[in-house]
Design a protein around this motif. Structure first.
Motif, short mmCIF file in Angstrom:
data_model
loop_
_atom_site.label_atom_id
_atom_site.label_comp_id
_atom_site.label_asym_id
_atom_site.label_seq_id
_atom_site.Cartn_x
_atom_site.Cartn_y
_atom_site.Cartn_z
N THR A 158 -1.71 8.78 10.67
CA THR A 158 -2.67 9.74 10.13
C THR A 158 -3.88 9.05 9.51
O THR A 158 -5.02 9.45 9.72
N ALA A 159 -3.60 8.01 8.73
CA ALA A 159 -4.68 7.39 7.95
C ALA A 159 -5.31 6.21 8.69
O ALA A 159 -4.62 5.42 9.32
N ASP A 160 -6.62 6.12 8.61
CA ASP A 160 -7.34 4.96 9.16
C ASP A 160 -7.53 3.90 8.08
O ASP A 160 -7.67 2.72 8.38
N GLU A 161 -7.59 4.38 6.85
CA GLU A 161 -7.83 3.48 5.72
C GLU A 161 -6.90 3.91 4.58
O GLU A 161 -6.58 5.09 4.47
N VAL A 162 -6.52 2.96 3.73
CA VAL A 162 -5.68 3.33 2.60
C VAL A 162 -6.25 2.79 1.29
O VAL A 162 -6.95 1.78 1.28
N CYS A 163 -5.92 3.49 0.22
CA CYS A 163 -6.28 3.02 -1.12
C CYS A 163 -5.02 2.48 -1.78
O CYS A 163 -3.94 3.08 -1.68
N LEU A 164 -5.17 1.36 -2.47
CA LEU A 164 -4.08 0.76 -3.24
C LEU A 164 -4.47 0.79 -4.71
O LEU A 164 -5.65 0.71 -5.05
N LEU A 165 -3.48 0.90 -5.56
CA LEU A 165 -3.75 0.93 -6.99
C LEU A 165 -3.04 -0.24 -7.68
O LEU A 165 -1.80 -0.32 -7.66
N PHE A 166 -3.85 -1.14 -8.23
CA PHE A 166 -3.31 -2.32 -8.90
C PHE A 166 -3.66 -2.31 -10.38
O PHE A 166 -4.59 -1.63 -10.81
N GLY A 167 -2.89 -3.13 -11.13
CA GLY A 167 -3.17 -3.25 -12.56
C GLY A 167 -2.17 -2.46 -13.38
O GLY A 167 -2.48 -2.01 -14.48
N ILE A 168 -0.96 -2.31 -12.82
CA ILE A 168 0.07 -1.51 -13.47
C ILE A 168 1.24 -2.44 -13.82
O ILE A 168 1.62 -3.29 -13.00
N LYS A 169 1.84 -2.21 -14.97
CA LYS A 169 3.01 -2.99 -15.39
C LYS A 169 4.08 -2.97 -14.30
O LYS A 169 4.37 -1.90 -13.75
N GLY A 170 4.62 -4.13 -14.00
CA GLY A 170 5.66 -4.20 -12.97
C GLY A 170 5.12 -4.79 -11.67
O GLY A 170 5.88 -5.28 -10.84
N GLN A 171 3.82 -4.74 -11.49
CA GLN A 171 3.25 -5.34 -10.28
C GLN A 171 3.13 -6.85 -10.48
O GLN A 171 2.87 -7.32 -11.58
N THR A 172 3.32 -7.58 -9.39
CA THR A 172 3.27 -9.04 -9.45
C THR A 172 2.26 -9.54 -8.41
O THR A 172 1.80 -8.76 -7.56
N LYS A 173 2.00 -10.83 -8.46
CA LYS A 173 1.10 -11.42 -7.46
C LYS A 173 1.68 -11.15 -6.05
O LYS A 173 0.96 -10.74 -5.14
N GLU A 174 2.99 -11.36 -5.93
CA GLU A 174 3.63 -11.19 -4.62
C GLU A 174 3.55 -9.74 -4.16
O GLU A 174 3.27 -9.46 -3.00
N SER A 175 3.78 -8.79 -5.07
CA SER A 175 3.77 -7.37 -4.66
C SER A 175 2.36 -6.96 -4.24
O SER A 175 2.18 -6.24 -3.25
N MET A 176 1.36 -7.44 -4.96
CA MET A 176 -0.01 -7.05 -4.63
C MET A 176 -0.43 -7.69 -3.30
O MET A 176 -1.03 -7.02 -2.44
N LEU A 177 -0.08 -8.96 -3.12
CA LEU A 177 -0.43 -9.62 -1.85
C LEU A 177 0.28 -8.96 -0.67
O LEU A 177 -0.29 -8.80 0.41
N SER A 178 1.52 -8.55 -0.92
CA SER A 178 2.27 -7.90 0.15
C SER A 178 1.62 -6.55 0.53
O SER A 178 1.48 -6.22 1.72
N ASP A 179 1.20 -5.79 -0.47
CA ASP A 179 0.51 -4.52 -0.17
C ASP A 179 -0.78 -4.75 0.62
O ASP A 179 -1.08 -4.03 1.58
N ILE A 180 -1.53 -5.77 0.23
CA ILE A 180 -2.79 -6.05 0.92
C ILE A 180 -2.51 -6.47 2.37
O ILE A 180 -3.16 -6.00 3.30
N LYS A 181 -1.50 -7.32 2.53
CA LYS A 181 -1.17 -7.80 3.87
C LYS A 181 -0.76 -6.64 4.78
O LYS A 181 -1.22 -6.52 5.92
N THR A 182 0.10 -5.78 4.27
CA THR A 182 0.52 -4.63 5.07
C THR A 182 -0.69 -3.74 5.37
O THR A 182 -0.87 -3.28 6.50
N GLY A 183 -1.51 -3.51 4.36
CA GLY A 183 -2.70 -2.67 4.56
C GLY A 183 -3.60 -3.22 5.64
O GLY A 183 -4.04 -2.48 6.54
N LEU A 184 -3.86 -4.51 5.60
CA LEU A 184 -4.78 -5.09 6.58
C LEU A 184 -4.17 -5.21 7.97
O LEU A 184 -4.88 -5.27 8.96
N SER A 185 -2.84 -5.22 8.03
CA SER A 185 -2.23 -5.35 9.37
C SER A 185 -2.17 -4.01 10.10
O SER A 185 -2.16 -3.97 11.32
N LEU A 186 -2.18 -2.90 9.37
CA LEU A 186 -2.00 -1.60 10.04
C LEU A 186 -3.19 -0.66 9.94
O LEU A 186 -3.24 0.36 10.64
#
Ligand code: SF4
Length: 241
Positions: A158-186
């Motif tokens: 459905t989506a061509d582009e996605v928004c991610l929300l960072f800067g929340i307690k519990g997020q880590t460098k790895e989790s943010m990088l993983s979200d970006i990687k998935t976002g850019l791959s699909l």
């Protein structure tokens, strides 16, 4: 968005994917549950007044890049019929060939017909969806995003582009990088929003924000497929005059 002053509803994004952007007013987000969000306060059931505001914003569109992004603090399907007609009219008059709308997952089955509708008019409709993260548990338990079990691959139908929300307690460098990687791959593009203080129970976490700014921001700031909004008014709309 501040309740004081007149909201800025038109802006021009000149860097990366240049486009004009309008922030229109709809009947209000029908989901309204996302715990971090108070954007939906910019809404009204007064269709005539919404249309008046929206027409005024759309009147500023010049078509200079042939590309227009429409946001409305909810989903485009919450815009009134006359506003939708005005968007179409302005796109045709200003020779806009690329139109972006935002939509919540719950409307996913309505998107194809709108893509088809605009395609018939020579306009490519791109859909931007706030997924915030691809971690389904975090998305459900922290954000209450209403996308339970939606896989990245399903979202990409459905989506061509996605928004991610960072800067929340519990997020880590790895989790943010993983979200970006998935976002850019699909997806064609991603938009990273950094949490800012608002009226909700979710607060920005300065340590996570510093981690992002120090270790991730420099990696993607030059990437044309990545928008990064350190403040939610960075696209030029949403502030007040
Ligand atoms: S983030 Fe979007 S879908 Fe969620 S409550 Fe806010 S306006 Fe509604």
């Amino acid at each position: 968005m501040s309740e004081q002053g007149t909201p800025i509803r038109y802006s021009v994004i000149t860097e990366k994917n240049p486009r004009e952007i309008v922030m229109l007013r709809g009947s209000g987000c029908r989901f309204k549950r996302c715990r971090f969000c108070d954007y939906h306060l910019d809404s009204s059931k007064d269709e005539a007044e919404n249309y008046r505001i929206n027409r005024e914003a759309l009147a500023q569109v010049t078509g200079q890049f042939g590309s227009l992004e429409v946001i409305n603090s909810g989903s485009f399907l919450e815009l009134d019929k006359k506003t939708m007609e005005e968007i179409t009219r302005v796109c045709q008059e200003k020779k806009i060939h690329s139109l972006r709308f935002e939509v919540h997952w719950m409307y996913r089955n309505h998107v194809a017909q709108w893509k088809e509708h605009f395609k018939e008019l020579g306009i490519t409709l791109k859909i931007k969806m706030g997924v915030e993260t691809f971690d389904d548990t975090f998305r459900r338990e922290i954000f209450d995003k209403g996308m339970e079990g939606a896989s990245p691959e399903e979202i990409a139908k459905t989506a061509d582009e996605v928004c991610l929300l960072f800067g929340i307690k519990g997020q880590t460098k790895e989790s943010m990088l993983s979200d970006i990687k998935t976002g850019l791959s699909l997806f064609e593009r991603i938009c990273i929003n950094i949490m800012v203080e608002n009226t909700t129970e979710i607060h920005p976490d300065q340590e996570v924000i510093e981690l992002f700014t120090r270790e991730i921001y420099p990696l993607y700031i030059q990437n044309d497929r990545v928008d990064i909004l350190l403040e939610n008014t960075d696209f030029g709309v949403g502030g007040t005059l």
